[in-house]
Design a protein around this motif. Structure first.
Motif, PDB file in Angstrom:
ATOM      1  N   PHE A   1       5.125  -1.287   2.566  1.00 63.00           N
ATOM      2  CA  PHE A   1       4.119  -1.595   3.581  1.00 63.00           C
ATOM      3  C   PHE A   1       3.216  -2.734   3.123  1.00 63.00           C
ATOM      4  N   VAL A   2       2.579  -3.385   4.088  1.00 58.43           N
ATOM      5  CA  VAL A   2       1.605  -4.428   3.786  1.00 58.43           C
ATOM      6  C   VAL A   2       0.398  -3.768   3.132  1.00 58.43           C
ATOM      7  N   ALA A   3      -0.024  -4.290   1.990  1.00 56.67           N
ATOM      8  CA  ALA A   3      -1.126  -3.702   1.237  1.00 56.67           C
ATOM      9  C   ALA A   3      -2.472  -4.099   1.830  1.00 56.67           C
ATOM     10  N   SER A   4      -3.493  -3.299   1.504  1.00 58.64           N
ATOM     11  CA  SER A   4      -4.852  -3.650   1.885  1.00 58.64           C
ATOM     12  C   SER A   4      -5.291  -4.884   1.115  1.00 58.64           C
ATOM     13  N   PRO A   5      -6.228  -5.662   1.657  1.00 58.99           N
ATOM     14  CA  PRO A   5      -6.678  -6.864   0.946  1.00 58.99           C
ATOM     15  C   PRO A   5      -7.332  -6.508  -0.380  1.00 58.99           C
TER      16      PRO A   5
ATOM     17  N   ASP B   1       1.624  -8.250  -7.231  1.00 60.46           N
ATOM     18  CA  ASP B   1       0.597  -9.192  -6.772  1.00 60.46           C
ATOM     19  C   ASP B   1      -0.414  -8.528  -5.850  1.00 60.46           C
ATOM     20  N   GLY B   2      -0.121  -7.290  -5.414  1.00 62.22           N
ATOM     21  CA  GLY B   2      -1.029  -6.603  -4.510  1.00 62.22           C
ATOM     22  C   GLY B   2      -0.851  -6.983  -3.051  1.00 62.22           C
ATOM     23  N   ARG B   3       0.270  -7.620  -2.703  1.00 69.43           N
ATOM     24  CA  ARG B   3       0.513  -7.999  -1.308  1.00 69.43           C
ATOM     25  C   ARG B   3       1.288  -6.926  -0.550  1.00 69.43           C
ATOM     26  N   LEU B   4       2.092  -6.153  -1.283  1.00 66.58           N
ATOM     27  CA  LEU B   4       2.842  -5.048  -0.690  1.00 66.58           C
ATOM     28  C   LEU B   4       2.595  -3.799  -1.510  1.00 66.58           C
ATOM     29  N   GLU B   5       2.845  -2.635  -0.903  1.00 66.82           N
ATOM     30  CA  GLU B   5       2.779  -1.379  -1.641  1.00 66.82           C
ATOM     31  C   GLU B   5       3.947  -0.502  -1.223  1.00 66.82           C
TER      32      GLU B   5
ATOM     33  N   GLU C   1      -1.146  -6.313   9.940  1.00 63.63           N
ATOM     34  CA  GLU C   1      -2.265  -5.505   9.481  1.00 63.63           C
ATOM     35  C   GLU C   1      -1.868  -4.688   8.257  1.00 63.63           C
ATOM     36  N   PRO C   2      -2.832  -4.350   7.382  1.00 62.50           N
ATOM     37  CA  PRO C   2      -2.530  -3.456   6.258  1.00 62.50           C
ATOM     38  C   PRO C   2      -1.921  -2.153   6.752  1.00 62.50           C
ATOM     39  N   GLY C   3      -0.890  -1.695   6.067  1.00 62.06           N
ATOM     40  CA  GLY C   3      -0.214  -0.470   6.472  1.00 62.06           C
ATOM     41  C   GLY C   3       0.996  -0.706   7.348  1.00 62.06           C
ATOM     42  N   ALA C   4       1.184  -1.950   7.813  1.00 63.12           N
ATOM     43  CA  ALA C   4       2.350  -2.258   8.644  1.00 63.12           C
ATOM     44  C   ALA C   4       3.620  -2.155   7.803  1.00 63.12           C
ATOM     45  N   ALA C   5       4.656  -1.571   8.378  1.00 63.48           N
ATOM     46  CA  ALA C   5       5.914  -1.384   7.654  1.00 63.48           C
ATOM     47  C   ALA C   5       6.654  -2.711   7.501  1.00 63.48           C
ATOM     48  N   VAL C   6       7.303  -2.862   6.353  1.00 64.86           N
ATOM     49  CA  VAL C   6       8.114  -4.033   6.055  1.00 64.86           C
ATOM     50  C   VAL C   6       9.585  -3.635   6.197  1.00 64.86           C
TER      51      VAL C   6
END
Length: 231
Positions: A65-69, A53-57, A21-26
């Motif tokens: 973290f996983v970025a929002s779509p 690419d907008g896939r991580l932030e 999910e968006p916001g999940a820690a990497v």
């Protein structure tokens, strides 16, 4: 053809975060380097591309973290309607508004005579409070009185049609990609050099008369351009 190591790691990270999910820690760079049996430098380069690419932030001091779509940029729909249809809360902040003599470029796009005055609005478009686009709107004449109502999120097109007999019935969008300059980077809260989608829009009124020329710079890490038309 030899594929760069960081590119392989980039795809492996994409597989790792698939379904999160968006916001999940990497995992940290150290953990990813150990997991993929590579160097932290390679992992860092892979993550940097995924951020672009907008896939991580990345958040300073917190991690990655996983970025929002990405939001879909639909040229046939207004910014606000576009955002609402995708479950976002749109907003607008007027950075500046002034009446000035039209430059040669503006005159050409609005088909104005030398010496004509225009109103120049500089605007930040936001989604859920986050700045996603920087716009510079050019309108013929002195319309600075619209500033406060623009802050209140009124529809510019609706006001132009109802109060100034400037109904926009057709638009032309010209799209290109550019790197983000330092001024826009500061306004949008991103790094200099981030890819932007630059859209030049000319709005035409009745009789094919130009009544609006707007330059909009959309964050490439948060937007995808979609165009569909019947052939």
């Amino acid at each position: 053809m030899k594929v760069p190591k960081y590119y392989l790691v980039k795809n492996q990270i994409l597989e790792l975060i698939a379904g999160l999910e968006p916001g999940a820690a990497v995992p940290t760079e150290r953990e990813l380097a150990g997991h993929f049996a590579t160097s932290r430098t390679t992992v860092r380069q892979a993550i940097a591309e995924l951020v672009a690419d907008g896939r991580l932030e990345r958040t300073q001091g917190r991690g990655t973290f996983v970025a929002s779509p990405k939001m879909l940029l639909l040229p046939q729909v207004s910014f606000s309607s576009n955002a609402v249809s995708q479950g976002w809360r749109p907003g607008r902040v007027v950075v500046s508004a002034r009446c000035e003599e039209a430059s040669e470029t503006v005159r050409e796009n609005l088909q104005l005579e030398p010496g004509s005055v225009i109103t120049r609005f500089e605007v930040l478009r936001t989604v859920d409070g986050e700045p996603l686009a920087h716009e510079t709107v050019h309108l013929p004449g002195d319309l600075t009185e619209l500033t406060e109502r623009l802050e209140a999120q009124d529809s510019l097109y609706r006001m132009l049609a109802a109060e100034y007999d400037m109904e926009i019935v057709e638009v032309e969008d010209v799209v290109e990609t550019i790197p983000c300059n330092p001024v826009r980077a500061d306004l949008l809260g991103v790094t200099t050099g981030l890819p932007l989608l630059l859209v030049h829009r000319t709005g035409f009124g009745k009789g094919d008369r130009p009544v609006e020329w707007t330059e909009s710079a959309f964050r490439g890490d948060r937007y995808r351009f979609v165009s569909r038309r019947r052939l």
